[in-house]
Motif scaffolding. Sequence first.
Motif, mmCIF file in Angstrom:
data_model
loop_
_atom_site.group_PDB
_atom_site.id
_atom_site.type_symbol
_atom_site.label_atom_id
_atom_site.label_comp_id
_atom_site.label_asym_id
_atom_site.label_seq_id
_atom_site.Cartn_x
_atom_site.Cartn_y
_atom_site.Cartn_z
ATOM 1 N N CYS A 9 48.781 5.377 -2.718
ATOM 2 C CA CYS A 9 49.469 6.724 -2.513
ATOM 3 C C CYS A 9 51.311 6.551 -2.843
ATOM 4 C CB CYS A 9 48.546 7.567 -1.169
ATOM 5 S SG CYS A 9 46.827 7.838 -1.535
ATOM 6 N N GLY A 10 51.130 5.778 -1.304
ATOM 7 C CA GLY A 10 52.699 6.227 -1.046
ATOM 8 C C GLY A 10 53.497 5.358 -2.302
ATOM 9 N N LEU A 11 52.935 4.627 -3.562
ATOM 10 C CA LEU A 11 53.866 4.434 -4.581
ATOM 11 C C LEU A 11 53.428 5.768 -5.535
ATOM 12 C CD1 LEU A 11 52.421 0.570 -5.776
ATOM 13 C CD2 LEU A 11 54.209 1.789 -4.294
ATOM 14 N N ILE A 12 53.088 6.229 -5.926
ATOM 15 C CA ILE A 12 52.606 7.525 -6.349
ATOM 16 C C ILE A 12 53.277 8.755 -6.004
ATOM 17 C CG2 ILE A 12 50.653 9.475 -7.855
ATOM 18 C CD1 ILE A 12 48.655 7.300 -7.437
ATOM 19 N N ALA A 13 52.906 8.931 -4.913
ATOM 20 C CA ALA A 13 54.467 9.486 -4.153
ATOM 21 C C ALA A 13 55.746 9.312 -4.112
ATOM 22 C CB ALA A 13 53.931 10.156 -2.580
ATOM 23 N N ALA A 14 56.475 7.931 -4.400
ATOM 24 C CA ALA A 14 57.119 8.057 -4.460
ATOM 25 C C ALA A 14 58.118 7.972 -5.661
ATOM 26 C CB ALA A 14 57.562 6.421 -3.848
ATOM 27 N N THR A 15 57.114 7.812 -6.727
ATOM 28 C CA THR A 15 57.288 7.657 -8.130
ATOM 29 C C THR A 15 57.934 9.497 -8.388
ATOM 30 O OG1 THR A 15 56.112 5.964 -8.959
ATOM 31 C CG2 THR A 15 56.910 7.779 -10.437
ATOM 32 N N ALA A 16 56.943 9.899 -8.329
ATOM 33 C CA ALA A 16 56.912 11.844 -8.272
ATOM 34 C C ALA A 16 57.884 12.190 -7.947
ATOM 35 C CB ALA A 16 55.643 11.563 -7.771
ATOM 36 N N LEU A 17 58.435 11.786 -6.527
ATOM 37 C CA LEU A 17 59.135 12.297 -5.580
ATOM 38 C C LEU A 17 61.148 12.191 -6.138
ATOM 39 C CD1 LEU A 17 61.396 13.760 -3.333
ATOM 40 C CD2 LEU A 17 61.275 11.276 -2.209
ATOM 41 N N VAL A 18 61.194 10.904 -7.522
ATOM 42 C CA VAL A 18 61.841 10.776 -7.630
ATOM 43 C C VAL A 18 62.070 11.283 -9.119
ATOM 44 C CG1 VAL A 18 62.932 8.086 -9.419
ATOM 45 C CG2 VAL A 18 62.738 7.016 -6.952
ATOM 46 N N PRO A 62 67.998 9.168 -4.894
ATOM 47 C CA PRO A 62 68.419 8.331 -5.204
ATOM 48 C C PRO A 62 68.170 6.350 -4.904
ATOM 49 C CG PRO A 62 70.332 9.377 -4.613
ATOM 50 C CD PRO A 62 68.914 10.573 -4.264
ATOM 51 N N ARG A 63 68.522 6.353 -3.996
ATOM 52 C CA ARG A 63 67.663 5.294 -2.738
ATOM 53 C C ARG A 63 66.174 4.828 -3.834
ATOM 54 N NH1 ARG A 63 68.159 6.121 3.525
ATOM 55 N NH2 ARG A 63 68.324 3.540 2.925
ATOM 56 N N LEU A 64 65.739 5.805 -3.756
ATOM 57 C CA LEU A 64 64.310 4.744 -4.355
ATOM 58 C C LEU A 64 64.395 4.543 -5.622
ATOM 59 C CD1 LEU A 64 61.851 7.780 -2.150
ATOM 60 C CD2 LEU A 64 62.186 5.264 -1.946
ATOM 61 N N ARG A 65 64.860 5.304 -6.379
ATOM 62 C CA ARG A 65 65.097 5.653 -7.712
ATOM 63 C C ARG A 65 65.428 3.564 -8.134
ATOM 64 N NH1 ARG A 65 65.237 7.815 -12.689
ATOM 65 N NH2 ARG A 65 64.956 9.813 -12.172
ATOM 66 N N ARG A 66 67.148 3.075 -7.825
ATOM 67 C CA ARG A 66 67.579 2.314 -7.308
ATOM 68 C C ARG A 66 66.712 0.670 -7.287
ATOM 69 N NH1 ARG A 66 71.281 4.128 -4.139
ATOM 70 N NH2 ARG A 66 70.094 2.587 -2.226
ATOM 71 N N ILE A 67 65.426 1.124 -6.821
ATOM 72 C CA ILE A 67 64.091 0.224 -7.120
ATOM 73 C C ILE A 67 63.635 -0.083 -8.242
ATOM 74 C CG2 ILE A 67 61.789 -0.716 -5.531
ATOM 75 C CD1 ILE A 67 62.945 1.392 -3.232
ATOM 76 N N TYR A 140 59.563 6.550 -23.685
ATOM 77 C CA TYR A 140 59.876 7.554 -24.327
ATOM 78 C C TYR A 140 60.973 7.903 -24.620
ATOM 79 C CZ TYR A 140 59.713 12.305 -27.103
ATOM 80 O OH TYR A 140 59.179 13.025 -28.580
ATOM 81 N N PRO A 141 61.743 7.768 -26.083
ATOM 82 C CA PRO A 141 63.132 8.502 -26.249
ATOM 83 C C PRO A 141 64.097 9.703 -25.300
ATOM 84 C CG PRO A 141 62.901 7.607 -28.448
ATOM 85 C CD PRO A 141 61.508 7.587 -26.770
ATOM 86 N N GLY A 142 65.194 8.897 -24.297
ATOM 87 C CA GLY A 142 65.951 10.280 -23.775
ATOM 88 C C GLY A 142 64.741 10.901 -22.164
ATOM 89 N N CYS A 143 63.387 10.099 -22.477
ATOM 90 C CA CYS A 143 63.188 10.755 -21.105
ATOM 91 C C CYS A 143 63.901 10.282 -19.367
ATOM 92 C CB CYS A 143 61.932 10.550 -20.915
ATOM 93 S SG CYS A 143 60.927 11.107 -19.197
ATOM 94 N N GLY A 144 64.018 9.263 -19.004
ATOM 95 C CA GLY A 144 64.378 8.748 -18.001
ATOM 96 C C GLY A 144 63.625 9.009 -16.880
ATOM 97 N N ASN A 145 62.003 9.289 -16.892
ATOM 98 C CA ASN A 145 61.394 9.519 -15.720
ATOM 99 C C ASN A 145 60.901 7.779 -15.301
ATOM 100 O OD1 ASN A 145 61.371 12.382 -14.947
ATOM 101 N ND2 ASN A 145 59.976 12.618 -15.983
ATOM 102 N N VAL A 146 60.939 7.901 -14.083
ATOM 103 C CA VAL A 146 59.908 6.628 -13.655
ATOM 104 C C VAL A 146 58.914 6.761 -13.757
ATOM 105 C CG1 VAL A 146 62.298 5.915 -12.698
ATOM 106 C CG2 VAL A 146 60.956 6.876 -11.001
ATOM 107 N N LEU A 147 57.550 5.294 -13.977
ATOM 108 C CA LEU A 147 56.415 4.965 -13.485
ATOM 109 C C LEU A 147 56.178 4.345 -12.946
ATOM 110 C CD1 LEU A 147 55.206 3.771 -15.815
ATOM 111 C CD2 LEU A 147 56.361 4.743 -16.654
ATOM 112 N N ILE A 148 54.666 4.109 -12.308
ATOM 113 C CA ILE A 148 54.276 3.043 -11.523
ATOM 114 C C ILE A 148 52.819 2.484 -12.808
ATOM 115 C CG2 ILE A 148 53.003 4.562 -9.982
ATOM 116 C CD1 ILE A 148 54.342 1.013 -9.030
#
Length: 182
Positions: A9-18, A62-67, A140-148
């Motif tokens: 749940c924490g990983l999914i929530a962090a991904t969604a927040l980023v 941004p702090r989380l995205r750096r991970i 996906y080209p140009g997306c930039g979203n993160v995933l777990i």
Amino acid sequence: MLFAHDTQCGLIAATALVNTEGDGREGLPDVAALDAHFAAYGWTGRHERTEAELHGVRELRPRLRRIWYADEDAAVSIVNGLLRSARALPQLIRHDDEPYHLHAVPRDAPLPTRMAVEAAMAFVDLIRAGELDRLRVCAYPGCGNVLIDLSRNRCRRFCDAGCGNRAAVGAYRARRAAEREP
């Protein structure tokens, strides 16, 4: 199950927040959007519904995205910084018909602090398991979203924003166009 329920749940929530930020878009434009995010990811406890709280949550992204882009040592440094700044003290807690799980800050701690610590605790488990490679950037080209990638076979390549469907449609159209070529 690869990880404990609260870790997933924490990983999914962090991904969604980023992913609420990026490429000029703001997924948390106002307090109402934060309310929706709060509800969608099952957050409990203190939620002030203020601009200051919204600002604090936005500053966390941004702090989380750096991970996602960090090697193991850098990820550990980021996670330890999040835990240290919140003065986290892990404890087993049971609430809302949930079994015992870890909380590292009180339920009445500010929402940005709780989000930071919940994410950090989830990343602790990921790092300890040697599974940082499950953190990915959408293919996906140009997306930039993160995933777990929580799949057993580690095959997830696309984020939850529909990129997998776009890639499949693009591949289908390319095959159809190739079939029509003389």
